[in-house]
Design a protein around this motif. Structure first.
Motif, PDB file in Angstrom:
ATOM      1  N   GLU A 151       0.830  -1.206   0.000  1.00 26.07           N
ATOM      2  CA  GLU A 151       0.000   0.000   0.000  1.00 26.07           C
ATOM      3  C   GLU A 151       0.865   1.257   0.000  1.00 26.07           C
ATOM      4  OE1 GLU A 151      -3.077   2.426  -0.421  1.00 26.07           O
ATOM      5  OE2 GLU A 151      -3.042   0.251  -0.675  1.00 26.07           O
ATOM      6  N   ARG A 183       2.439   1.664  -3.298  1.00 25.47           N
ATOM      7  CA  ARG A 183       1.500   2.234  -4.258  1.00 25.47           C
ATOM      8  C   ARG A 183       1.411   3.746  -4.103  1.00 25.47           C
ATOM      9  NH1 ARG A 183      -3.169   4.375  -4.420  1.00 25.47           N
ATOM     10  NH2 ARG A 183      -3.447   4.095  -2.167  1.00 25.47           N
ATOM     11  N   GLU A 218       2.269   6.250  -7.136  1.00 23.43           N
ATOM     12  CA  GLU A 218       1.277   7.201  -7.642  1.00 23.43           C
ATOM     13  C   GLU A 218       1.838   8.621  -7.636  1.00 23.43           C
ATOM     14  OE1 GLU A 218      -1.516   6.795  -9.041  1.00 23.43           O
ATOM     15  OE2 GLU A 218      -2.039   4.716  -8.634  1.00 23.43           O
ATOM     16  N   ARG A 277       4.709   1.148 -10.964  1.00 18.76           N
ATOM     17  CA  ARG A 277       3.297   1.063 -10.553  1.00 18.76           C
ATOM     18  C   ARG A 277       2.668  -0.221 -11.073  1.00 18.76           C
ATOM     19  NH1 ARG A 277      -0.541   0.065  -8.561  1.00 18.76           N
ATOM     20  NH2 ARG A 277      -2.450   1.244  -8.184  1.00 18.76           N
ATOM     21  N   CYS A 278       3.087  -0.689 -12.250  1.00 21.97           N
ATOM     22  CA  CYS A 278       2.614  -1.954 -12.805  1.00 21.97           C
ATOM     23  C   CYS A 278       3.030  -3.120 -11.911  1.00 21.97           C
ATOM     24  CB  CYS A 278       3.153  -2.135 -14.217  1.00 21.97           C
ATOM     25  SG  CYS A 278       2.799  -3.722 -14.969  1.00 21.97           S
ATOM     26  N   ALA A 323       0.799  -3.203  -8.968  1.00 26.70           N
ATOM     27  CA  ALA A 323      -0.531  -3.702  -9.349  1.00 26.70           C
ATOM     28  C   ALA A 323      -0.518  -5.222  -9.504  1.00 26.70           C
ATOM     29  CB  ALA A 323      -0.990  -3.028 -10.641  1.00 26.70           C
ATOM     30  N   GLN A 351      -0.629  -6.794  -6.158  1.00 26.68           N
ATOM     31  CA  GLN A 351      -1.939  -6.627  -5.536  1.00 26.68           C
ATOM     32  C   GLN A 351      -3.038  -7.375  -6.306  1.00 26.68           C
ATOM     33  OE1 GLN A 351      -2.125  -2.274  -5.318  1.00 26.68           O
ATOM     34  NE2 GLN A 351      -1.735  -2.403  -3.102  1.00 26.68           N
ATOM     35  N   ASP A 401      -4.157  -6.833  -9.351  1.00 25.37           N
ATOM     36  CA  ASP A 401      -4.950  -6.012 -10.270  1.00 25.37           C
ATOM     37  C   ASP A 401      -4.289  -6.043 -11.647  1.00 25.37           C
ATOM     38  OD1 ASP A 401      -6.528  -4.191 -11.547  1.00 25.37           O
ATOM     39  OD2 ASP A 401      -6.286  -2.579 -10.072  1.00 25.37           O
ATOM     40  N   ARG A 453      -5.314  -3.269 -14.329  1.00 26.10           N
ATOM     41  CA  ARG A 453      -4.610  -1.990 -14.104  1.00 26.10           C
ATOM     42  C   ARG A 453      -3.143  -2.118 -14.531  1.00 26.10           C
ATOM     43  NH1 ARG A 453      -3.794   3.252 -14.119  1.00 26.10           N
ATOM     44  NH2 ARG A 453      -2.965   4.151 -12.188  1.00 26.10           N
ATOM     45  N   ALA A 454      -2.558  -3.257 -14.220  1.00 32.48           N
ATOM     46  CA  ALA A 454      -1.170  -3.493 -14.594  1.00 32.48           C
ATOM     47  C   ALA A 454      -1.008  -3.461 -16.103  1.00 32.48           C
ATOM     48  CB  ALA A 454      -0.690  -4.827 -14.027  1.00 32.48           C
ATOM     49  N   LEU A 458      -1.111   0.105 -17.450  1.00 32.07           N
ATOM     50  CA  LEU A 458       0.118   0.828 -17.100  1.00 32.07           C
ATOM     51  C   LEU A 458       1.285   0.434 -18.000  1.00 32.07           C
ATOM     52  CD1 LEU A 458      -0.259   0.569 -13.231  1.00 32.07           C
ATOM     53  CD2 LEU A 458      -0.080   2.725 -14.477  1.00 32.07           C
TER      54      LEU A 458
END
Length: 1017
Positions: free
Chosen positions: A902, A905, A909, A931-932, A935, A938, A940, A943-944, A947
């Motif tokens: 977290e 992230r 961001e 950021r990928c 993701a 996590q 996701d 989202r990855a 990105l």
């Protein structure tokens, strides 16, 4: 070794020995010149040697009557015990010459060591002379040596080195020398070295020397263009040469190696206590090079001299001594035994008391001793018979007061001279320690020929002056140079002249010097001319020549020397008429401020503040705008926000400029520095592009070049890396070529930007091997200049390269070198690698945090980085906005590895948001990639996917070699997770290809290869 029993002649050590039957040699006393005559006869046994041949061989170029030979032959016969009526050695042929009739054989010495020489003219210095000879033997064997000879004024430094060099001269050893000049001359970069090279060019091996200069030292050849032959000047025009200071240091070391590669060579540098900083740096550079060549560098200086550069000289000698890179010979006063030998005192109570009196009054200083003896003799208190001094009255009856200062002693000697001789010496003293008869003749009211005749008369008795060397004037006329026996003599002669008469002498001497030096040599003679005209109260003219000297320092990028020149220029400018004074002082202040700024010296703020006030008062809006830009730059080192108003003021001041090109230059500079200091701004970028048109279309190509060098920084931070390099290289060359003509351009800062920018750009381009070369070249330049800030900034940029390649231990070592871990190690910090300004401290801290995390010390690394982020956001300084991108990237990776997805992230961001406000593709792509990764962890994957696709689209057009391989590796991992093996394989192939390109660019065997391979695994 030549032998004619029972004698043995040693030409190497200038010694005649009588060998007893049992083989024990005994030294035979003989004068130096008589020895030379004997040696010549012995080297040509059995042949009639005419008077003319002897005079030509031993007194070449000197007007000497044949009768002088009789005295020397008589001395030879006395030394050998020969009889003119029944000769065994030297046979006289009246009116024709001499023949050496003894049988001569050549013998080899048992070893190659020099035998101790008894030099009757050099008392108390045998140990020091042998030290020089031992150093010379080592140099001849291929171990280059540096020897410093130092002591107080008059202690005998010159006598020692001249005796040593005379010995070498008999063996035809190549030797050249240069001397430093008091006052102005002490600040011209490389002054004595230029003089030494000039002498070599005028010497017997002129063509060989000039060929070597052009082949290995074109930058030096360009400094000496005025004395090169026409053919060699033409050759020089075809050779690219930029007189960058680092290049000149390296080239000169190469040149010495060429000179001394096969044949032993001696370089003598005299009076280093008046030396310029650049010459000291040159000695340091050669010493540290440890070249295995046959070279002896011999240097003299006064250890009691309080000259401007004395501390720098002492520091250099101490440092070289500490590392065993030189030898030091310290001459002290003669002891009583030495003085007893000097005066040939007998071993009686009266003789010992006489020696004690002389030792007490002279403190063993040879110059004081000789002048005291002369004074006593003039007062008929002592006398000399063939070199043996004795008191003519009981010592108890000598109630006169011996002069307490050398000034009084010398003044007593001067007063005994006739008026014409006094005028000659006084005029010569206004020239310097060394002079030729042409320059001061007018000041003495004599013709050059008559002036020379008086000098020759003085030389025969070695009163005040002696013959020094031959020189060739511009018209080809050969003249004799003369030198004062000691600089103290010259000082007394100067002090006894009234100010009006002395000023008139300096004016006449200055005008004669102007005739002597053609325009192409005026830069080399600038200090001498400036000294003469300023001493003549012709301040504007003196300042004009001093500005030429300043331009020479700029061309050689010698910061410290340039500041020393400005100190002297400020003194002269203060004496100008009121109308000229203000403009001149403002121009000098801008030069000073620009040097401070290039070195990130805190004094830059005060200098630019004074310059803004002065230029506003004088109504110089363009200068005021440049001062506001400089002031903003200085303020940005500690507070980025504080500088904005000054950049805006500079832009407003440009409205007063009617010339579109000048207006565009200031506006572009203002916008560039606002972006560079505070971050990317589309409106400011638009202003930059808008002003490029009038800047490029203007008539002044040099103004265009300066603006484009600054614009290259915009190219750098907007991913136009190749354009940045081309812009810098093309336009910097123009600025360097015209640096001497345009003092308003801060050439020092342009050089600074180029030498930091090039390795940085090559790092981002993924050409890491080239980047390493540029880092090394730039460090050599900055270390040579003593530019602490640039060295520290360069090291942090080098650390960025190592960080991108995954060599975290090397990054940590760099931080240790810069003092980040000093509290833990306790090791003393090197001055040139000491962090001072907030931005350099922050860069190092950022590298240390990233390195700790990379080495697996996650908690330590995260703590360092989080604290640094708080400081950077609390009080931003120059380029913090850029380095925050690296900080967020490093934090995101460290937190990701620690399992805190977290927080990782959050920082990823932030990096996405910050990079989105820039045109920097590398950092934008890296932000999407990290950021990928988060993701993916996590879960996701959608989202990855978005990105990584955005990152790929960004790099497809412009490319980002430092980031590309990471993006393709992450894309391959993502597609594997998504079950798309085909796409994964394509990205794996791209990853391997792009990573291999980076590996191939590194030097074979470099540590970064292994580190990068581990990072790729």
């Amino acid at each position: 070794m030549k032998e004619f029993k029972p004698f043995r002649l040693d030409p190497t050590n200038h010694q005649l020995w009588r060998v007893a039957d049992e083989g024990t040699p005994t030294s035979v006393s003989i004068t130096a010149k008589a020895f030379d005559v004997l040696r010549y006869l012995v080297e040509h046994p059995g042949r009639l040697i005419s008077h003319e041949e002897l005079l030509e061989a031993l007194w070449s170029g000197v007007a000497v009557q044949p009768e002088v030979l009789k005295g020397h032959v008589l001395a030879i016969r006395h030394a050998l015990g020969d009889d003119v009526q029944h000769p065994r050695y030297v046979e006289t042929h009246r009116g024709r010459g001499y023949r050496f009739i003894a049988n001569v054989t050549t013998t080899q010495k048992a070893d190659n060591r020099l035998l101790p020489a008894a030099a009757p003219h050099l008392i108390g210095r045998n140990a020091q002379l042998n030290t020089l000879r031992e150093a010379w033997l080592e140099a001849r064997a291929g171990q280059s040596r540096i020897v410093f000879v130092h002591g107080e004024a008059g202690i005998g430094k010159t006598a020692l080195v001249e005796t040593f060099c005379n010995d070498l001269g008999r063996d035809r050893t190549p030797l050249s020398f240069g001397r430093c000049i008091e006052g102005f001359g002490g600040a011209e970069p490389f002054y004595p070295v230029i003089e030494a090279l000039s002498r070599l060019i005028k010497g017997a091996n002129s063509n060989k020397v000039q060929d070597a200069l052009i082949a290995v030292a074109p930058s030096w050849a360009s400094q000496l263009a005025g004395v090169l032959s026409r053919e060699h000047r033409a050759m020089l025009q075809k050779v690219a040469h930029i007189s960058a200071r680092s290049r000149m240091l390296g080239e000169f070391c190469d040149l010495l190696e060429v000179f001394a590669e096969d044949e032993a060579f001696v370089l003598l540098l005299e009076d280093l206590h008046w030396s310029d900083f650049s010459t000291l740096d040159l000695i340091s550079a050669f010493a540290r090079r440890k070249s295995p060549v046959k070279l002896l560098v011999l240097a003299t200086y006064r250890s009691d001299e309080s000259a401007t550069h004395g501390s720098a000289l002492r520091q250099l000698v101490n440092e070289l001594m500490l590392h065993k890179l030189c030898e030091s010979i310290h001459l002290t006063g003669l002891d009583q035994q030495d003085i007893a030998e000097y005066v040939q005192a007998d071993d009686s109570d009266e003789g010992r008391s006489f020696v004690q009196l002389l030792q007490h009054r002279s403190s063993g200083n040879p110059l004081f001793l000789s002048t005291i003896l002369d004074h006593l003799q003039n007062n008929r208190l002592v006398s000399s018979d063939r070199g043996r001094w004795k008191n003519d009255v009981p010592l108890s009856q000598i109630h006169f007061e011996i002069p307490q200062t050398i000034n009084h002693v010398v003044e007593t000697k001067i007063s005994g001279l006739d008026d014409e001789t006094q005028r000659v010496l006084e005029a010569a003293s206004a020239v310097g320690d060394v002079f030729n008869p042409v320059v001061p003749a007018a000041a003495a009211g004599l013709s050059a020929r008559r002036f020379e005749e008086v000098c020759e008369t003085l030389c025969r008795s070695r009163t005040f002056i002696h013959r020094h060397d031959m020189d060739t004037l511009d018209g080809g006329e050969v003249v004799r140079l003369y030198r004062f026996n000691h600089s103290l003599l010259r000082q007394v002669l100067l002090s006894r002249q009234g100010p009006l008469r002395l000023a008139q002498s300096h004016a006449l001497i200055g005008k004669e010097l102007e005739k002597t030096y053609p325009s192409e040599l005026s830069a080399h003679a600038a200090f001498e001319l400036a000294e003469q005209f300023s001493s003549a109260h012709e301040y504007a003219k003196g300042l004009a020549y001093l500005k030429i000297a300043l331009q020479t320092a700029k061309r050689r990028f010698a910061h410290q020397d340039a500041l020393a020149i400005l100190d002297k220029a400020d003194e002269i400018a203060a004496r100008l008429a009121h109308g000229e004074r203000g403009l001149t002082q403002a121009a000098l202040l801008e030069d000073r401020a620009s040097i401070y700024a290039a070195n990130h010296d805190p004094r830059a703020l005060q200098a630019f503040t004074e310059l803004t006030q002065m230029s506003e008062r004088l109504g110089l809006s363009d200068m005021q705008a440049r001062a506001e830009l400089g002031l903003a730059f200085g303020l940005s080192w500690r507070d980025a926000a504080a500088c904005v108003s000054h950049l805006e003021t500079a832009a407003r001041l440009s409205n007063a400029q009617s010339e579109p090109q000048l207006k565009a230059r200031i506006r572009l500079s203002s916008a560039v520095w606002r972006i560079w200091i505070g971050g990317w701004d589309p409106e400011l970028a638009r202003i930059c592009e808008e002003n490029l048109v009038p800047l490029r279309n203007g008539p002044d190509r040099q103004i265009t070049a300066w603006g484009l060098v600054e614009y290259s920084m915009i190219c750098l931070i907007s991913s136009r890396y190749r354009e940045c390099l081309e812009t810098v290289d093309t336009n910097l060359e123009i600025l360097v070529r015209h640096a001497v003509d345009r003092p308003e351009f801060n050439i020092f800062r342009a050089i600074w930007m180029a030498h930091l920018g090039r390795p940085w750009v090559y790092t981002l381009l993924g050409e890491w091997g080239r980047a390493l070369q540029e880092f090394d070249a730039s460090e050599a330049l900055f270390v040579g200049n003593g530019n602490r800030y640039s060295i520290c900034t360069l090291e942090t940029l080098r650390g960025f390269l190592y960080l991108m390649a995954g060599d975290y231990q090397a990054v940590k070592d760099i931080c240790g070198k810069l003092g980040f871990y000093k509290d833990q190690t306790g090791h003393p910090q090197q001055a040139l690698y000491t962090l001072v300004l907030p931005n350099e401290i922050r860069h190092c801290t950022l590298l240390a945090g990233a390195a700790e995390a990379g080495l697996g010390h996650l908690d330590t690394g995260i703590e360092i980085l989080q604290k640094l982020e708080h400081d950077m956001l609390e009080q931003p300084v120059i380029t913090d906005w850029y380095w925050l991108l690296l900080l967020e990237w490093s934090l995101a990776h460290a937190l990701l590895r620690s399992g805190d997805f977290e927080q990782a992230r959050v920082h990823a961001e932030r990096m996405l948001e910050r990079s989105a406000r820039t045109n920097e593709v590398t950092w934008r792509a890296l932000a999407h990639e990290v950021r990928c990764l988060i993701a993916i962890e996590q879960g996701d994957l959608a989202r990855a996917s978005d990105l990584i696709n955005d990152a790929l689209r960004m790099t497809e057009v412009t490319g980002a070699p430092t980031a590309d391989w990471r993006i393709h590796r992450t894309a391959a991992r993502l597609h594997r997770l998504q079950g798309d093996s085909a796409q994964a394989s394509l990205h794996e192939q791209s990853f391997s290809k792009k990573a291999q390109r980076l590996l191939d660019g590194l030097p074979p065997g470099h540590r970064l290869q292994q580190a990068f391979l581990l990072l790729l695994a």
